[in-house]
Design a protein around this motif. Structure first.
Motif, PDB file in Angstrom:
ATOM      1  N   GLY A 198       2.834   2.337  47.983  1.00 52.30           N
ATOM      2  CA  GLY A 198       3.935   1.512  48.433  1.00 52.30           C
ATOM      3  C   GLY A 198       4.757   2.130  49.547  1.00 52.30           C
ATOM      4  O   GLY A 198       5.753   1.528  49.994  1.00 52.30           O
ATOM      5  N   SER A 199       4.381   3.339  49.989  1.00 46.06           N
ATOM      6  CA  SER A 199       5.070   4.077  51.064  1.00 46.06           C
ATOM      7  C   SER A 199       6.507   4.426  50.689  1.00 46.06           C
ATOM      8  O   SER A 199       7.313   4.732  51.566  1.00 46.06           O
ATOM      9  N   SER A 200       6.821   4.419  49.387  1.00 47.13           N
ATOM     10  CA  SER A 200       8.196   4.595  48.935  1.00 47.13           C
ATOM     11  C   SER A 200       8.500   5.991  48.401  1.00 47.13           C
ATOM     12  O   SER A 200       9.670   6.324  48.159  1.00 47.13           O
ATOM     13  N   ARG A 201       7.462   6.813  48.200  1.00 53.37           N
ATOM     14  CA  ARG A 201       7.695   8.153  47.653  1.00 53.37           C
ATOM     15  C   ARG A 201       6.543   9.061  48.071  1.00 53.37           C
ATOM     16  O   ARG A 201       5.422   8.593  48.323  1.00 53.37           O
ATOM     17  N   LEU A 202       6.840  10.349  48.159  1.00 53.61           N
ATOM     18  CA  LEU A 202       5.805  11.286  48.589  1.00 53.61           C
ATOM     19  C   LEU A 202       5.743  12.468  47.635  1.00 53.61           C
ATOM     20  O   LEU A 202       6.686  12.744  46.885  1.00 53.61           O
ATOM     21  N   LEU A 203       4.603  13.144  47.657  1.00 54.85           N
ATOM     22  CA  LEU A 203       4.421  14.376  46.885  1.00 54.85           C
ATOM     23  C   LEU A 203       4.004  15.484  47.827  1.00 54.85           C
ATOM     24  O   LEU A 203       3.529  15.243  48.936  1.00 54.85           O
ATOM     25  N   PHE A 204       4.176  16.728  47.381  1.00 56.71           N
ATOM     26  CA  PHE A 204       3.721  17.879  48.155  1.00 56.71           C
ATOM     27  C   PHE A 204       3.644  19.095  47.247  1.00 56.71           C
ATOM     28  O   PHE A 204       4.211  19.111  46.144  1.00 56.71           O
ATOM     29  N   LEU A 205       2.916  20.105  47.704  1.00 55.37           N
ATOM     30  CA  LEU A 205       2.881  21.398  47.047  1.00 55.37           C
ATOM     31  C   LEU A 205       3.753  22.373  47.813  1.00 55.37           C
ATOM     32  O   LEU A 205       3.702  22.441  49.041  1.00 55.37           O
ATOM     33  N   HIS A 206       4.569  23.105  47.085  1.00 52.95           N
ATOM     34  CA  HIS A 206       5.318  24.238  47.627  1.00 52.95           C
ATOM     35  C   HIS A 206       4.575  25.499  47.207  1.00 52.95           C
ATOM     36  O   HIS A 206       4.322  25.711  46.023  1.00 52.95           O
ATOM     37  N   ARG A 207       4.187  26.307  48.194  1.00 55.74           N
ATOM     38  CA  ARG A 207       3.468  27.544  47.905  1.00 55.74           C
ATOM     39  C   ARG A 207       4.208  28.735  48.506  1.00 55.74           C
ATOM     40  O   ARG A 207       4.904  28.604  49.513  1.00 55.74           O
ATOM     41  N   TRP A 208       4.029  29.877  47.880  1.00 55.05           N
ATOM     42  CA  TRP A 208       4.625  31.110  48.390  1.00 55.05           C
ATOM     43  C   TRP A 208       3.766  32.297  47.977  1.00 55.05           C
ATOM     44  O   TRP A 208       3.014  32.223  47.002  1.00 55.05           O
ATOM     45  N   THR A 209       3.833  33.377  48.736  1.00 56.07           N
ATOM     46  CA  THR A 209       3.030  34.561  48.438  1.00 56.07           C
ATOM     47  C   THR A 209       3.552  35.777  49.201  1.00 56.07           C
ATOM     48  O   THR A 209       4.168  35.624  50.254  1.00 56.07           O
ATOM     49  N   ARG A 214       1.101  38.111  49.685  1.00 62.10           N
ATOM     50  CA  ARG A 214      -0.179  38.582  50.226  1.00 62.10           C
ATOM     51  C   ARG A 214      -0.949  37.381  50.766  1.00 62.10           C
ATOM     52  O   ARG A 214      -1.752  36.761  50.075  1.00 62.10           O
ATOM     53  N   VAL A 215      -0.723  37.061  52.038  1.00 61.54           N
ATOM     54  CA  VAL A 215      -1.334  35.861  52.606  1.00 61.54           C
ATOM     55  C   VAL A 215      -2.847  35.987  52.735  1.00 61.54           C
ATOM     56  O   VAL A 215      -3.566  34.986  52.758  1.00 61.54           O
ATOM     57  N   GLU A 216      -3.351  37.223  52.819  1.00 58.50           N
ATOM     58  CA  GLU A 216      -4.782  37.411  53.021  1.00 58.50           C
ATOM     59  C   GLU A 216      -5.591  37.166  51.751  1.00 58.50           C
ATOM     60  O   GLU A 216      -6.826  37.138  51.790  1.00 58.50           O
ATOM     61  N   ASP A 217      -4.927  36.981  50.616  1.00 56.41           N
ATOM     62  CA  ASP A 217      -5.629  36.791  49.341  1.00 56.41           C
ATOM     63  C   ASP A 217      -5.106  35.517  48.677  1.00 56.41           C
ATOM     64  O   ASP A 217      -4.014  35.493  48.126  1.00 56.41           O
ATOM     65  N   GLU A 218      -5.896  34.446  48.716  1.00 55.54           N
ATOM     66  CA  GLU A 218      -5.434  33.160  48.203  1.00 55.54           C
ATOM     67  C   GLU A 218      -5.199  33.176  46.695  1.00 55.54           C
ATOM     68  O   GLU A 218      -4.452  32.336  46.177  1.00 55.54           O
ATOM     69  N   THR A 219      -5.817  34.105  45.975  1.00 50.41           N
ATOM     70  CA  THR A 219      -5.569  34.188  44.535  1.00 50.41           C
ATOM     71  C   THR A 219      -4.157  34.675  44.243  1.00 50.41           C
ATOM     72  O   THR A 219      -3.716  34.640  43.091  1.00 50.41           O
ATOM     73  N   CYS A 220      -3.430  35.109  45.270  1.00 49.61           N
ATOM     74  CA  CYS A 220      -2.032  35.511  45.112  1.00 49.61           C
ATOM     75  C   CYS A 220      -1.061  34.376  45.430  1.00 49.61           C
ATOM     76  O   CYS A 220       0.156  34.578  45.396  1.00 49.61           O
ATOM     77  N   PHE A 221      -1.576  33.216  45.777  1.00 45.72           N
ATOM     78  CA  PHE A 221      -0.689  32.083  46.048  1.00 45.72           C
ATOM     79  C   PHE A 221      -0.047  31.614  44.741  1.00 45.72           C
ATOM     80  O   PHE A 221      -0.701  31.520  43.699  1.00 45.72           O
ATOM     81  N   LEU A 222       1.229  31.260  44.814  1.00 40.88           N
ATOM     82  CA  LEU A 222       1.951  30.654  43.704  1.00 40.88           C
ATOM     83  C   LEU A 222       2.298  29.215  44.086  1.00 40.88           C
ATOM     84  O   LEU A 222       2.474  28.908  45.272  1.00 40.88           O
ATOM     85  N   HIS A 223       2.426  28.342  43.094  1.00 44.76           N
ATOM     86  CA  HIS A 223       2.400  26.904  43.370  1.00 44.76           C
ATOM     87  C   HIS A 223       3.467  26.149  42.592  1.00 44.76           C
ATOM     88  O   HIS A 223       3.732  26.452  41.424  1.00 44.76           O
ATOM     89  N   ARG A 224       4.014  25.125  43.253  1.00 47.74           N
ATOM     90  CA  ARG A 224       4.843  24.123  42.565  1.00 47.74           C
ATOM     91  C   ARG A 224       4.491  22.739  43.111  1.00 47.74           C
ATOM     92  O   ARG A 224       4.250  22.573  44.307  1.00 47.74           O
ATOM     93  N   LEU A 225       4.487  21.764  42.220  1.00 48.91           N
ATOM     94  CA  LEU A 225       4.237  20.370  42.575  1.00 48.91           C
ATOM     95  C   LEU A 225       5.559  19.611  42.557  1.00 48.91           C
ATOM     96  O   LEU A 225       6.283  19.629  41.557  1.00 48.91           O
ATOM     97  N   PHE A 226       5.876  18.941  43.688  1.00 55.66           N
ATOM     98  CA  PHE A 226       7.118  18.186  43.828  1.00 55.66           C
ATOM     99  C   PHE A 226       6.826  16.737  44.205  1.00 55.66           C
ATOM    100  O   PHE A 226       5.789  16.435  44.804  1.00 55.66           O
ATOM    101  N   SER A 227       7.792  15.868  43.931  1.00 53.24           N
ATOM    102  CA  SER A 227       7.845  14.544  44.546  1.00 53.24           C
ATOM    103  C   SER A 227       9.255  14.358  45.095  1.00 53.24           C
ATOM    104  O   SER A 227      10.211  15.018  44.662  1.00 53.24           O
ATOM    105  N   VAL A 228       9.394  13.432  46.061  1.00 52.72           N
ATOM    106  CA  VAL A 228      10.669  13.237  46.732  1.00 52.72           C
ATOM    107  C   VAL A 228      10.637  11.897  47.456  1.00 52.72           C
ATOM    108  O   VAL A 228       9.553  11.371  47.757  1.00 52.72           O
ATOM    109  N   ASN A 229      11.787  11.333  47.726  1.00 52.98           N
ATOM    110  CA  ASN A 229      11.871  10.109  48.518  1.00 52.98           C
ATOM    111  C   ASN A 229      11.672  10.420  49.999  1.00 52.98           C
ATOM    112  O   ASN A 229      11.911  11.549  50.440  1.00 52.98           O
ATOM    113  N   PRO A 230      11.272   9.439  50.801  1.00 50.29           N
ATOM    114  CA  PRO A 230      11.031   9.694  52.225  1.00 50.29           C
ATOM    115  C   PRO A 230      12.258  10.165  52.996  1.00 50.29           C
ATOM    116  O   PRO A 230      12.114  10.740  54.074  1.00 50.29           O
TER     117      PRO A 230
END
Length: 427
Positions: free
Chosen positions: A223-234, A236-252
């Motif tokens: 419906g183009s009324s809401r969006l989702l995204f992942l927030h990541r932080w680390t 050690r950028v060279e090692d993806e297994t060190c990525f930490l994750h959060r799932l968010f939703s938000v209005n446009p």
């Protein structure tokens, strides 16, 4: 894989085009077919694989499936990668057939991220116009796009980044002037709706303090009324297994920011004696902590591969209650690139390569009957590595009787269409 309950149901597969060059599309979350099902988007390049430096040219265009798969090039770009391509996609909310894709800024179009911008091409008239930001995803109503800093990807997640024209910019860890931009498709006007400093401060955890932050996997609901995204932080950028994750939703407009899941956890990989070479190409995709490939099933439900209450599965989240339920507990046991049919019954996905056979399954899951169908298995060479790999990235056709994929199982990077009509009729 052999212990996973599944029904083998091989479906007819055909290569699109004559294979005179290498063709690919990229990410799983964009519509490849136009509304009629006739025009089929694709990038064309000269090589199967290459470590990109930002000078390589990809042709941008589409196949005419009703005219012997004739390929029509509409432009060129040096703003692409093997995983996402150039974010090529249809403006589905427009009356005429219009296509948008990312290009390199050569004369100052980029106002916020000066290296990159985007271009719209009208298939009916041949007219083109530029927009000042590179797009990540366009709303289904085609009124706005979500835009991000691809130079930040080049540092944090190189697989989906774009190389700078000259020097890579210096990046702060979590600045207030970087994050998710809303861009009006008609005017090109844009503003920041969620910033990285804001995300770092939202339900802050200690692992964020010294880490670099970014946003990824942006998706807009039907419906183009809401969006989702992942927030990541680390750290050690060279090692993806060190990525930490959060799932968010938000209005446009950036209001009603809602945290659906967080997988902050201890990282033994941050020890000084950790050997980065001990990490396999797909270890990250098989991590028990990863949140990845979220998609909207409908306007209020989000499907994602990730952990919840200590167990990782395909989880379906209610965006209103933030409650999560497991989908395909016994048979959908691996990370993949998923999407739903309009009636919410059929889930399309894939797997990453098996460690021994290097085969990937293409999967259709019947959510009504809880049955997984393996509709094909496709080999990939382990020599491609992380940045040059070719995931299947399957997508439904508009009528949902076909799916498409990228693949290298014939030792050439090509597009394929799989006919699933018989399977759906049986179901």
């Amino acid at each position: 894989m052999s212990d996973i309950p599944a029904v083998n149901f091989p479906c007819p597969v055909r290569r699109v085009g004559n294979g005179d060059k290498h063709y690919f599309f990229g990410y799983y979350n964009k519509n490849v077919w136009d509304r009629s099902g006739r025009y089929f988007l694709s990038n064309r390049v000269e090589m199967l694989t290459k470590d990109l430096n930002g000078s390589e040219i990809a042709q941008v265009g589409y196949f005419d499936l009703d005219n012997n798969d004739e390929y029509h090039a509409i432009g060129e770009t040096t703003t692409w990668n093997w995983q996402m391509g150039c974010q090529l996609q249809w403006l589905e909310g427009k009356e005429e057939r219009e296509i948008i894709y990312n290009v390199r800024s050569t004369n100052g179009e980029g106002t916020i991220y000066p290296d990159f911008c985007s271009k719209i091409y009208n298939v009916e008239t041949g007219e083109e116009r530029a927009l000042p930001l590179p797009v990540y995803v366009v709303a289904p109503n085609s009124k706005y796009a979500l835009c991000v800093n691809y130079s930040r990807f080049e540092v944090t997640h190189k697989t989906i980044g774009y190389r700078a024209t000259d020097n890579e910019p210096e990046l702060e860890l979590a600045p207030a002037d970087d994050g998710i931009h809303y861009m009006d498709i008609e005017t090109g006007e844009s503003h920041l709706i969620v910033n990285l400093q804001q995300l770092k401060e939202f339900n802050h955890v200690p692992s964020m303090e010294k880490a670099i932050h970014w946003v990824t996997h942006l998706e807009i609901n039907p419906g183009s009324s809401r969006l989702l995204f992942l927030h990541r932080w680390t750290e050690r950028v060279e090692d993806e297994t060190c990525f930490l994750h959060r799932l968010f939703s938000v209005n446009p407009d950036g209001s009603d920011l809602r945290l659906l899941e967080c997988t902050d956890h201890p990282l033994p990989q941050l020890a000084d004696d950790f050997d980065i070479h001990s990490v396999g190409t797909f270890d990250y995709e098989k991590s028990e902590y990863q949140i990845s490939h979220p998609v909207w099933r409908n306007d209020i439900s989000i499907m994602v591969w990730g952990p919840h209450n200590g167990s990782i599965h395909y989880h379906l989240y209610d965006d209103l209650t933030v409650e999560a339920t497991v989908v395909g507990r016994e048979c959908l046991t691996e990370n993949g690139h998923m999407s739903y049919s309009d009636d919410d019954r059929w889930l399309l996905s894939d797997t990453y390569p098996d460690a021994e056979t290097n085969e990937r399954f293409l999967i259709i899951y019947d959510a009504e009957k809880d049955i997984r169908y393996n509709i094909g298995s496709f080999y990939t060479s382990p020599d491609l590595g992380k940045h040059n790999r070719c995931d299947l990235h399957p997508r439904f056709s508009p009528c949902y009787t076909k799916v498409c994929m990228d693949s290298v199982h014939e030792n050439i990077r090509q597009r394929y269409i799989i006919d699933i009509a018989e399977l759906l009729q049986q179901g």
